[in-house]
Design a protein around this motif. Structure first.
Motif, PDB file in Angstrom:
ATOM      1  N   PRO A   5       0.806  -1.222   0.000  1.00 60.56           N
ATOM      2  CA  PRO A   5       0.000   0.000   0.000  1.00 60.56           C
ATOM      3  C   PRO A   5       0.843   1.277   0.000  1.00 60.56           C
ATOM      4  CG  PRO A   5       0.064  -0.929   2.203  1.00 60.56           C
ATOM      5  CD  PRO A   5       0.870  -1.841   1.316  1.00 60.56           C
ATOM      6  N   GLN A   6       2.143   1.148   0.325  1.00 55.99           N
ATOM      7  CA  GLN A   6       2.987   2.335   0.399  1.00 55.99           C
ATOM      8  C   GLN A   6       3.794   2.516  -0.884  1.00 55.99           C
ATOM      9  OE1 GLN A   6       3.336   4.800   2.729  1.00 55.99           O
ATOM     10  NE2 GLN A   6       1.533   3.851   3.636  1.00 55.99           N
ATOM     11  N   PRO A   7       3.763   3.719  -1.452  1.00 57.79           N
ATOM     12  CA  PRO A   7       4.591   3.933  -2.629  1.00 57.79           C
ATOM     13  C   PRO A   7       6.068   4.026  -2.239  1.00 57.79           C
ATOM     14  CG  PRO A   7       3.541   5.986  -1.975  1.00 57.79           C
ATOM     15  CD  PRO A   7       2.991   4.909  -1.072  1.00 57.79           C
ATOM     16  N   VAL A   8       6.922   3.749  -3.182  1.00 58.88           N
ATOM     17  CA  VAL A   8       8.363   3.942  -2.992  1.00 58.88           C
ATOM     18  C   VAL A   8       8.628   5.445  -3.089  1.00 58.88           C
ATOM     19  CG1 VAL A   8      10.615   3.565  -4.082  1.00 58.88           C
ATOM     20  CG2 VAL A   8       8.957   1.696  -3.971  1.00 58.88           C
ATOM     21  N   ILE A   9       9.470   5.963  -2.199  1.00 64.42           N
ATOM     22  CA  ILE A   9       9.844   7.376  -2.284  1.00 64.42           C
ATOM     23  C   ILE A   9      10.943   7.491  -3.327  1.00 64.42           C
ATOM     24  CG2 ILE A   9      10.859   9.331  -1.050  1.00 64.42           C
ATOM     25  CD1 ILE A   9       9.562   8.175   1.517  1.00 64.42           C
ATOM     26  N   CYS A  30       3.548   4.907  -8.042  1.00 59.96           N
ATOM     27  CA  CYS A  30       4.122   3.812  -7.244  1.00 59.96           C
ATOM     28  C   CYS A  30       5.545   4.102  -6.800  1.00 59.96           C
ATOM     29  CB  CYS A  30       4.085   2.516  -8.041  1.00 59.96           C
ATOM     30  SG  CYS A  30       5.273   2.446  -9.404  1.00 59.96           S
ATOM     31  N   GLY A  31       6.219   4.997  -7.500  1.00 62.31           N
ATOM     32  CA  GLY A  31       7.595   5.353  -7.146  1.00 62.31           C
ATOM     33  C   GLY A  31       8.645   4.427  -7.742  1.00 62.31           C
ATOM     34  N   ARG A  32       8.231   3.416  -8.495  1.00 60.69           N
ATOM     35  CA  ARG A  32       9.181   2.433  -9.016  1.00 60.69           C
ATOM     36  C   ARG A  32       9.706   2.734 -10.411  1.00 60.69           C
ATOM     37  NH1 ARG A  32       8.560  -3.215  -7.127  1.00 60.69           N
ATOM     38  NH2 ARG A  32       7.671  -3.115  -5.059  1.00 60.69           N
ATOM     39  N   VAL A  45       3.537  -4.620 -10.840  1.00 60.13           N
ATOM     40  CA  VAL A  45       3.668  -5.557  -9.717  1.00 60.13           C
ATOM     41  C   VAL A  45       3.109  -4.956  -8.427  1.00 60.13           C
ATOM     42  CG1 VAL A  45       5.651  -6.748 -10.716  1.00 60.13           C
ATOM     43  CG2 VAL A  45       6.025  -4.776  -9.209  1.00 60.13           C
ATOM     44  N   THR A  46       2.471  -3.812  -8.519  1.00 57.64           N
ATOM     45  CA  THR A  46       1.907  -3.151  -7.336  1.00 57.64           C
ATOM     46  C   THR A  46       0.411  -2.935  -7.546  1.00 57.64           C
ATOM     47  OG1 THR A  46       2.056  -0.842  -8.077  1.00 57.64           O
ATOM     48  CG2 THR A  46       4.077  -1.829  -7.218  1.00 57.64           C
TER      49      THR A  46
END
Ligand code: FES
Ligand code: FES
Length: 82
Positions: A5-9, A30-32, A45-46
């Motif tokens: 549930p948490q995006p990548v910073i 998503c930050g990815r 994948v998120t």
């Protein structure tokens, strides 16, 4: 498939981008993505999906890099609290 549930910073500061009136941009939520601040498909994948930004003016805008802004896809200063 992960449902993180948490995006990548991606970074704790915004990305300045010169947008063009009439163009659509897809901000990475998503930050990815490796093409920050925009989506490159890595969210598959998120549970995240990109956020569309439709430029109404040709101007410089600041896209959120920390992915925690309350005014996505733009930076609202939330990165200072992370
Ligand atoms: Fe992050 Fe698409 S790669 S939303
Ligand atoms: Fe995310 Fe500023 S970079 S709120």
């Amino acid at each position: 498939m992960s449902t993180d549930p948490q995006p990548v910073i991606a970074q704790k500061s915004p990305y300045a981008v010169d947008v063009e009136a009439g163009k659509d941009y897809w901000w990475c939520a998503c930050g990815r993505s490796r093409s920050q601040p925009f989506c490159d498909g890595s969210h598959k994948v998120t549970s995240f999906t990109p956020v569309k930004f439709s430029a109404t003016k040709t101007e410089r805008v600041w896209f959120c890099g920390c992915k925690h802004s309350a005014h996505k896809p733009l930076c609202d200063g939330t990165h200072k609290t992370l």
